[in-house]
Each structure stands twice: as structure tokens, then as C-alpha cells.
Design a protein around this motif. Structure first.
Motif, PDB file in Angstrom:
ATOM      1  N   GLY A   1      -0.360  -2.312  -4.978  1.00  0.00           N
ATOM      2  CA  GLY A   1      -1.339  -1.502  -4.265  1.00  0.00           C
ATOM      3  C   GLY A   1      -0.879  -0.086  -3.987  1.00  0.00           C
TER       4      GLY A   1
ATOM      5  N   ALA B   1       3.445   4.541 -12.089  1.00  0.00           N
ATOM      6  CA  ALA B   1       2.072   4.159 -11.756  1.00  0.00           C
ATOM      7  C   ALA B   1       1.766   2.741 -12.225  1.00  0.00           C
ATOM      8  N   ALA B   2       2.240   2.408 -13.440  1.00  0.00           N
ATOM      9  CA  ALA B   2       2.019   1.067 -13.971  1.00  0.00           C
ATOM     10  C   ALA B   2       2.834   0.033 -13.207  1.00  0.00           C
TER      11      ALA B   2
ATOM     12  N   THR C   1       0.131   9.853  -8.127  1.00  0.00           N
ATOM     13  CA  THR C   1      -0.606  11.016  -8.620  1.00  0.00           C
ATOM     14  C   THR C   1       0.374  12.102  -9.027  1.00  0.00           C
TER      15      THR C   1
ATOM     16  N   THR D   1      -9.715   5.308  -5.161  1.00  0.00           N
ATOM     17  CA  THR D   1      -9.096   5.219  -6.486  1.00  0.00           C
ATOM     18  C   THR D   1      -8.690   6.629  -6.928  1.00  0.00           C
TER      19      THR D   1
ATOM     20  N   LEU E   1      -4.533   9.659 -11.573  1.00  0.00           N
ATOM     21  CA  LEU E   1      -3.118   9.753 -11.907  1.00  0.00           C
ATOM     22  C   LEU E   1      -2.727  11.208 -12.162  1.00  0.00           C
TER      23      LEU E   1
ATOM     24  N   LYS F   1       1.338  -0.359  -9.433  1.00  0.00           N
ATOM     25  CA  LYS F   1      -0.056  -0.785  -9.280  1.00  0.00           C
ATOM     26  C   LYS F   1      -0.213  -2.199  -8.722  1.00  0.00           C
TER      27      LYS F   1
ATOM     28  N   HIS G   1      -0.473   3.754  -5.213  1.00  0.00           N
ATOM     29  CA  HIS G   1      -1.011   4.738  -6.146  1.00  0.00           C
ATOM     30  C   HIS G   1       0.032   5.813  -6.457  1.00  0.00           C
TER      31      HIS G   1
ATOM     32  N   SER H   1       0.852  -1.189   0.000  1.00  0.00           N
ATOM     33  CA  SER H   1       0.000   0.000   0.000  1.00  0.00           C
ATOM     34  C   SER H   1       0.886   1.237   0.000  1.00  0.00           C
TER      35      SER H   1
ATOM     36  N   HIS I   1       1.006   5.749  -1.413  1.00  0.00           N
ATOM     37  CA  HIS I   1       0.597   6.750  -2.408  1.00  0.00           C
ATOM     38  C   HIS I   1       1.770   7.705  -2.616  1.00  0.00           C
TER      39      HIS I   1
END
Length: 279
Positions: A172, A165-166, A176, A239, A242, A169, A174, A128, A130
Motif C-alpha cells: 500500500g 514502486a513495484a 512518485t 492513486t 508514478l 505496491k 505509493h 501505507s 508515499h
């Protein structure tokens, strides 16, 4: 107290400082970095339980690695990475020296990659996280005379963030990309580099430089406190997007660029798509 642990670079001023203050007032725990930790401590008045100020040289992998490890040791985990540190550089591409451009890339691009490289093992292991990469609308449209080096660093951030990002993923994690327009911060004075060797012929570039330093500075429409609130809300989404174009001006410039691309594609579509081997 909110559960997520935030790690914010370039936190002693501007958007980074606004974000750190908003996070702390909202109950989050925050590790924040600056080249000068005393500046950071003066700017943020918070207790050691919730706030960890760190002196970090983003160009030094060991310094970055130590900061990430210290954050995890202090708070028990790390959840949201905000790559905010960076600086502007104004000057035509002919004027700017190799050293000036490389330094711009060292901080704005390779410094960010250092943070990603050292943070991902923790995010990947916990499945996990971000990562917010603070780019610029100048990373989506480069039509800013005199800002070629800076926009190139931000275009680079857009590119590697999409790849990241790819890649992230499946774990888990993210990603942005935040592309702010003009926000009322110290960016155009404390963080704006100028060329050592100006060329007199570049009147347009000097006019743009003067405009940014004397007329736009501290009159920007964007409120960094509101920007910080937007980022926090996006971090809490299940969710998250991006791409985040931050500010009305950023949206307008992005829409203009998209329209221009569509017009250019339509104008030469038949010719440009005639390149396949004959079947």
C-alpha cells in the motif's frame, strides 16, 4: 491539523524549504533534515508541536536511521517521505575526477537509498505511505553538455524508483518520481559543484556552465511555492502517478525525448528486431 506526517530531506533551501513552509502553513506536521540544523531553524519559524528540525548526514546510515526513528517517536508515525536533498555537478566526464563523481552519487543516489532503506520498515508495517523521489528532467533526458554526472544520478533515481514502486505496491505504499525543470531556487549557486581540473578544449561545457551560473540563475520560470502545492495535492490523491514532470519546460523536454526515441526505434525497427532465433 492534517493527518499525514511528512519527512523532507534537504529542507533548508530551495524546493525543500518551499515545501516545508507550505506544509506547515497548511496544517501538516513535518520532520525536516539538513546537514546544518541551525540553518534549518533560521529558515523555518515554526513551533515544536508541528515541526521537527533534524541534523542528518544522508551518507551515514546510522544518522538517517536515527532521524527516521526520532520522527516516529516525536509524531507517532511517518507517512510521506520526500527525498529532495542533492546537488548539481557541472563538468565534462573527462574533467571530473573519480572522487568528484563518487561524491555526487553518494549524496544523490546512495543517500536517497539510505532513507528508503530506513523508512520502508515503518511504511511496510503500517501498510501505507508515499515516497516522493525528487529527480530532474535531467533524469529523463541527458542532453545537457557538462551535466553527465548529475544526470546519471537522476537517471539512477528514475530506475530504482520504478523498481521500488513495484516492490512497495503490495504494502500500500505509493512512489512518485518528480522531475522538475528549471525552478527559481539557489540550486545553481549554492548547490552547483564545478571540476577542480578544467580542460581548456571543453569550450562548450564552459559556455553551458556560464549560462547556468550567470544567465539562467534566478531567472528560471518555475515557482517553487507552486511546485510545493502540486506535490501536496498529489500526495492527497488516492492513486497518485508514478511520474510527475514538473513545469512547462520539463514537459517540453520530456516530449522531445519521447519523440526522438520513437524516431530512432522506427528508423531501425526491422534490423533491430531481427535478432531472435529462427523458429
Amino acid at each position: 491539523m492534517k493527518n499525514k506526517i511528512w519527512f523532507v530531506t534537504g529542507a533548508s533551501k530551495g524546493l525543500g524549504l518551499a515545501l516545508v513552509k507550505k506544509l506547515l502553513s497548511s496544517g501538516y506536521r513535518v520532520a525536516a533534515t539538513s546537514r546544518n540544523v541551525n540553518d534549518l531553524k533560521k529558515a523555518v519559524d515554526a513551533g515544536s508541536e508541528s515541526f521537527l528540525p533534524l541534523a542528518v548526514d544522508l551518507k551515514n546510515e546510522s544518522s538517517v536511521e536515527n532521524a527516521i526513528k526520532e520522527t516516529v517517536s516525536h509524531f507517532g508515525s511517518i507517512d510521506v517521505i520526500v527525498n529532495n536533498a542533492g546537488y548539481g555537478l557541472v563538468g565534462s566526464l573527462e574533467e571530473l575526477t573519480d572522487a568528484e563523481v563518487r561524491e555526487n552519487f553518494d549524496v544523490n543516489v546512495f543517500g536517497v537509498l539510505n532513507v528508503i532503506r530506513k523508512a520502508m520498515p515503518f511504511l511496510r508495517k503500517q501498510k501505507s505511505g508515499h515516497i516522493f523521489n525528487i529527480a530532474s528532467i535531467g533524469g529523463f533526458t541527458g542532453n545537457f553538455p557538462g551535466f553527465g554526472s548529475y544526470t546519471a544520478t537522476k537517471f539512477a533515481m528514475h530506475g530504482f524508483s520504478e523498481s521500488l514502486a513495484a516492490e512497495a505496491k503490495p504494502f500500500g505504499v505509493h512512489v512518485t518520481i518528480v522531475s522538475p525543470g528549471y525552478f527559481r531556487t539557489e540550486f545553481l549557486d549554492a548547490s552547483l559543484g564545478v571540476p577542480k581540473n578544467e580542460i581548456a578544449d571543453y569550450k562548450l561545457v564552459r559556455d553551458v556552465q556560464t549560462l547556468h551560473q550567470n544567465e539562467i540563475n534566478y531567472k528560471q520560470a518555475g515557482d517553487p511555492v507552486k511546485a510545493a502545492a502540486v506535490m501536496i495535492e498529489i500526495a492527497e490523491q488516492t492513486t497518485p502517478p508514478l511520474h510527475v514532470f514538473l513545469g512547462r519546460d520539463s514537459y517540453q523536454l520530456a516530449e522531445q525525448k519521447i519523440k526522438l526515441i520513437q524516431e530512432d526505434m522506427a528508423a531501425v525497427k526491422e534490423l533491430a528486431t531481427s535478432t531472435d532465433h529462427e523458429q
